[in-house]
Motif scaffolding. Sequence first.
Motif, PDB file in Angstrom:
ATOM      1  N   VAL A 162       0.220  -7.907 -12.905  1.00 14.97           N
ATOM      2  CA  VAL A 162      -0.197  -6.653 -11.575  1.00 14.97           C
ATOM      3  C   VAL A 162      -0.960  -4.643 -11.752  1.00 14.97           C
ATOM      4  CG1 VAL A 162       1.135  -4.820 -10.277  1.00 14.97           C
ATOM      5  CG2 VAL A 162       2.578  -6.801 -12.035  1.00 14.97           C
ATOM      6  N   ARG A 163      -1.812  -4.704 -10.712  1.00 14.01           N
ATOM      7  CA  ARG A 163      -2.499  -4.068 -11.061  1.00 14.01           C
ATOM      8  C   ARG A 163      -2.500  -2.746  -9.871  1.00 14.01           C
ATOM      9  NH1 ARG A 163      -7.992  -4.665 -13.462  1.00 14.01           N
ATOM     10  NH2 ARG A 163      -7.441  -7.059 -13.678  1.00 14.01           N
ATOM     11  N   VAL A 164      -2.914  -1.357 -10.280  1.00 15.66           N
ATOM     12  CA  VAL A 164      -3.409  -0.282  -9.518  1.00 15.66           C
ATOM     13  C   VAL A 164      -4.331  -0.492  -8.927  1.00 15.66           C
ATOM     14  CG1 VAL A 164      -2.074   1.756  -8.324  1.00 15.66           C
ATOM     15  CG2 VAL A 164      -1.069   0.214  -9.661  1.00 15.66           C
TER      16      VAL A 164
ATOM     17  N   ASP B 151       0.775  -1.314   0.099  1.00 13.37           N
ATOM     18  CA  ASP B 151      -0.515   0.125   0.113  1.00 13.37           C
ATOM     19  C   ASP B 151       0.926   1.427  -0.136  1.00 13.37           C
ATOM     20  OD1 ASP B 151      -1.564  -1.688   0.102  1.00 13.37           O
ATOM     21  OD2 ASP B 151      -2.448  -1.457   1.829  1.00 13.37           O
ATOM     22  N   HIS B 152       0.014   2.285  -0.650  1.00  8.78           N
ATOM     23  CA  HIS B 152       1.077   3.466  -0.618  1.00  8.78           C
ATOM     24  C   HIS B 152      -0.111   4.577  -0.425  1.00  8.78           C
ATOM     25  CE1 HIS B 152       4.657   2.202  -2.382  1.00  8.78           C
ATOM     26  NE2 HIS B 152       3.799   0.954  -3.180  1.00  8.78           N
ATOM     27  N   HIS B 153       0.684   5.678   0.023  1.00 11.10           N
ATOM     28  CA  HIS B 153       0.083   7.158  -0.147  1.00 11.10           C
ATOM     29  C   HIS B 153       1.063   8.515  -0.785  1.00 11.10           C
ATOM     30  CE1 HIS B 153       1.016   7.833   3.958  1.00 11.10           C
ATOM     31  NE2 HIS B 153       1.077   8.662   3.650  1.00 11.10           N
ATOM     32  N   GLN B 154       0.694   9.064  -1.923  1.00  6.40           N
ATOM     33  CA  GLN B 154       1.892  10.190  -1.580  1.00  6.40           C
ATOM     34  C   GLN B 154       1.647  11.284  -1.278  1.00  6.40           C
ATOM     35  OE1 GLN B 154       4.726   9.421  -3.512  1.00  6.40           O
ATOM     36  NE2 GLN B 154       3.554   6.979  -3.891  1.00  6.40           N
ATOM     37  N   THR B 155       2.538  12.114  -0.728  1.00  3.62           N
ATOM     38  CA  THR B 155       1.818  12.922  -0.294  1.00  3.62           C
ATOM     39  C   THR B 155       2.382  14.468  -2.035  1.00  3.62           C
ATOM     40  OG1 THR B 155       4.284  13.755   0.718  1.00  3.62           O
ATOM     41  CG2 THR B 155       2.421  12.977   1.618  1.00  3.62           C
ATOM     42  N   PRO B 156       2.403  15.972  -1.185  1.00  6.13           N
ATOM     43  CA  PRO B 156       2.734  16.834  -2.599  1.00  6.13           C
ATOM     44  C   PRO B 156       4.169  16.783  -2.986  1.00  6.13           C
ATOM     45  CG  PRO B 156       0.544  17.524  -1.461  1.00  6.13           C
ATOM     46  CD  PRO B 156       1.323  16.371  -0.302  1.00  6.13           C
ATOM     47  N   GLN B 157       4.957  16.808  -1.785  1.00  6.12           N
ATOM     48  CA  GLN B 157       6.111  16.641  -1.351  1.00  6.12           C
ATOM     49  C   GLN B 157       6.867  15.014  -2.288  1.00  6.12           C
ATOM     50  OE1 GLN B 157       4.186  17.194   1.574  1.00  6.12           O
ATOM     51  NE2 GLN B 157       4.544  19.208   1.742  1.00  6.12           N
ATOM     52  N   SER B 158       5.731  14.283  -1.949  1.00  9.08           N
ATOM     53  CA  SER B 158       6.815  13.504  -2.516  1.00  9.08           C
ATOM     54  C   SER B 158       6.258  13.704  -4.323  1.00  9.08           C
ATOM     55  CB  SER B 158       6.394  12.095  -1.695  1.00  9.08           C
ATOM     56  OG  SER B 158       4.872  12.004  -2.312  1.00  9.08           O
ATOM     57  N   LEU B 159       5.390  13.861  -4.968  1.00  6.94           N
ATOM     58  CA  LEU B 159       5.624  14.086  -6.396  1.00  6.94           C
ATOM     59  C   LEU B 159       6.024  15.570  -6.457  1.00  6.94           C
ATOM     60  CD1 LEU B 159       1.036  13.821  -6.480  1.00  6.94           C
ATOM     61  CD2 LEU B 159       3.438  12.640  -6.587  1.00  6.94           C
ATOM     62  N   PHE B 160       6.180  16.131  -5.573  1.00  7.36           N
ATOM     63  CA  PHE B 160       6.911  17.519  -6.177  1.00  7.36           C
ATOM     64  C   PHE B 160       8.548  16.652  -6.444  1.00  7.36           C
ATOM     65  CE2 PHE B 160      10.288  21.102  -5.554  1.00  7.36           C
ATOM     66  CZ  PHE B 160       9.466  21.722  -6.271  1.00  7.36           C
ATOM     67  N   ARG B 161       9.119  16.292  -5.831  1.00  2.00           N
ATOM     68  CA  ARG B 161       9.866  15.717  -5.620  1.00  2.00           C
ATOM     69  C   ARG B 161      10.243  14.363  -6.813  1.00  2.00           C
ATOM     70  NH1 ARG B 161      10.071  14.720   0.586  1.00  2.00           N
ATOM     71  NH2 ARG B 161      11.041  16.197   1.289  1.00  2.00           N
TER      72      ARG B 161
ATOM     73  N   PRO C 215       4.203   7.037 -14.057  1.00  4.36           N
ATOM     74  CA  PRO C 215       5.849   6.580 -13.762  1.00  4.36           C
ATOM     75  C   PRO C 215       6.561   5.913 -12.290  1.00  4.36           C
ATOM     76  CG  PRO C 215       6.397   8.435 -15.353  1.00  4.36           C
ATOM     77  CD  PRO C 215       4.609   8.723 -15.322  1.00  4.36           C
ATOM     78  N   LEU C 216       5.901   6.834 -11.557  1.00  5.71           N
ATOM     79  CA  LEU C 216       5.826   6.477  -9.972  1.00  5.71           C
ATOM     80  C   LEU C 216       5.408   5.391 -10.390  1.00  5.71           C
ATOM     81  CD1 LEU C 216       6.768   7.575  -7.563  1.00  5.71           C
ATOM     82  CD2 LEU C 216       4.737   8.963  -7.346  1.00  5.71           C
ATOM     83  N   ASN C 217       3.916   5.077 -10.169  1.00  4.83           N
ATOM     84  CA  ASN C 217       3.442   4.022  -9.716  1.00  4.83           C
ATOM     85  C   ASN C 217       3.997   3.059 -10.716  1.00  4.83           C
ATOM     86  OD1 ASN C 217       1.811   4.919  -8.387  1.00  4.83           O
ATOM     87  ND2 ASN C 217       0.299   6.240 -10.105  1.00  4.83           N
ATOM     88  N   LEU C 218       4.949   3.052 -12.370  1.00  3.89           N
ATOM     89  CA  LEU C 218       5.481   2.142 -13.183  1.00  3.89           C
ATOM     90  C   LEU C 218       6.460   1.854 -12.231  1.00  3.89           C
ATOM     91  CD1 LEU C 218       5.905   0.241 -15.332  1.00  3.89           C
ATOM     92  CD2 LEU C 218       6.804   2.484 -15.986  1.00  3.89           C
ATOM     93  N   VAL C 219       7.103   2.736 -11.589  1.00  2.82           N
ATOM     94  CA  VAL C 219       8.385   2.031 -10.766  1.00  2.82           C
ATOM     95  C   VAL C 219       8.338   1.354  -9.346  1.00  2.82           C
ATOM     96  CG1 VAL C 219      10.413   3.156  -9.269  1.00  2.82           C
ATOM     97  CG2 VAL C 219      10.180   4.093 -11.339  1.00  2.82           C
ATOM     98  N   LEU C 220       7.045   1.854  -9.005  1.00  4.69           N
ATOM     99  CA  LEU C 220       6.872   1.011  -7.700  1.00  4.69           C
ATOM    100  C   LEU C 220       5.894  -0.413  -7.779  1.00  4.69           C
ATOM    101  CD1 LEU C 220       4.745   3.959  -5.493  1.00  4.69           C
ATOM    102  CD2 LEU C 220       6.588   3.212  -5.028  1.00  4.69           C
ATOM    103  N   MET C 221       5.433  -0.626  -9.193  1.00  2.29           N
ATOM    104  CA  MET C 221       5.041  -1.581  -9.631  1.00  2.29           C
ATOM    105  C   MET C 221       6.352  -2.876  -9.728  1.00  2.29           C
ATOM    106  SD  MET C 221       2.418  -0.622 -12.595  1.00  2.29           S
ATOM    107  CE  MET C 221       2.010  -2.003 -13.198  1.00  2.29           C
TER     108      MET C 221
END
Length: 256
Positions: free
Chosen positions: A238-240, A131-141, A172-178
């Motif tokens: 794989v599914r998100v 499980d994941h959740h993103q923050t504005p900070q993680s998306l900005f980075r 692409p971030l979710n692709l990396v996490l997959m």
Amino acid sequence: MKWSNPGTSAAIDQSSEVKGKGWDDGGYASADGGLLSTGMEVREDTRVLSAKATKTGKGDEMVVVSVQKSFTTQGATAPAVVDRRDWLFLQPAPEPGSAVTDCAIVSTQPGPKPQMLKEANGKYGFVHWRDHHQTPQSLFRFSALTFNAHRIHYDAAYASTEGHRGAVVHGPLNLVLMLDLWRDVKTSGQDSGEVALPTKDVEPIFPKRIEYRNTKPLYAGSWYRIGMGEEREGKTEVRVVDENGGTCVKGLIESW
């Protein structure tokens, strides 16, 4: 219609008359040219495969541009990696400040994991998940890391002008996490269950091929689950899924 540079908005690229682009789907394949590693000199070749005018599900006009990139190391006769992706170019966004009135921006603070997220395992046949959740900070980075200037990923108010209810998680971030989940399952030998983040360096492994399709946006502050089924004949689905149990990304990873 003029084209914007990939990842830009009209507020950044004043010559643009289109809303920007979205990363719809694509795939990667390891080819015969060996592996890529830090310090290598690599040639990138890019081809536009097609450009097709079509419409969104809401009936808005858009153009789908399919691009293929190949990466070849110095002295090699075949590429090491072939990357295919589809970009979506849309109509102009409203002027900044004219946010969609029925678009409530979500909180960026995650609450408890919703029950529907927990029920996704049975619904989709997940054997392993994370499980994941993103923050504005993680998306900005991640935007900074990938040189992505598209404002929908770090400016929630601007994202609302494009019909979103918050800052949009990068495809692409979710692709990396997959791929991270697939790698950790492969290297841990875990039979089933939630997969913890590794606590030490993991030996790198590489898929033979991955195909994926983004079907629904995810937003900062929302929980989501990345799940995998059993590997069958070297291929793993794989599914998100979002906190309501809806599919946001569908993928297929093929092992060597």
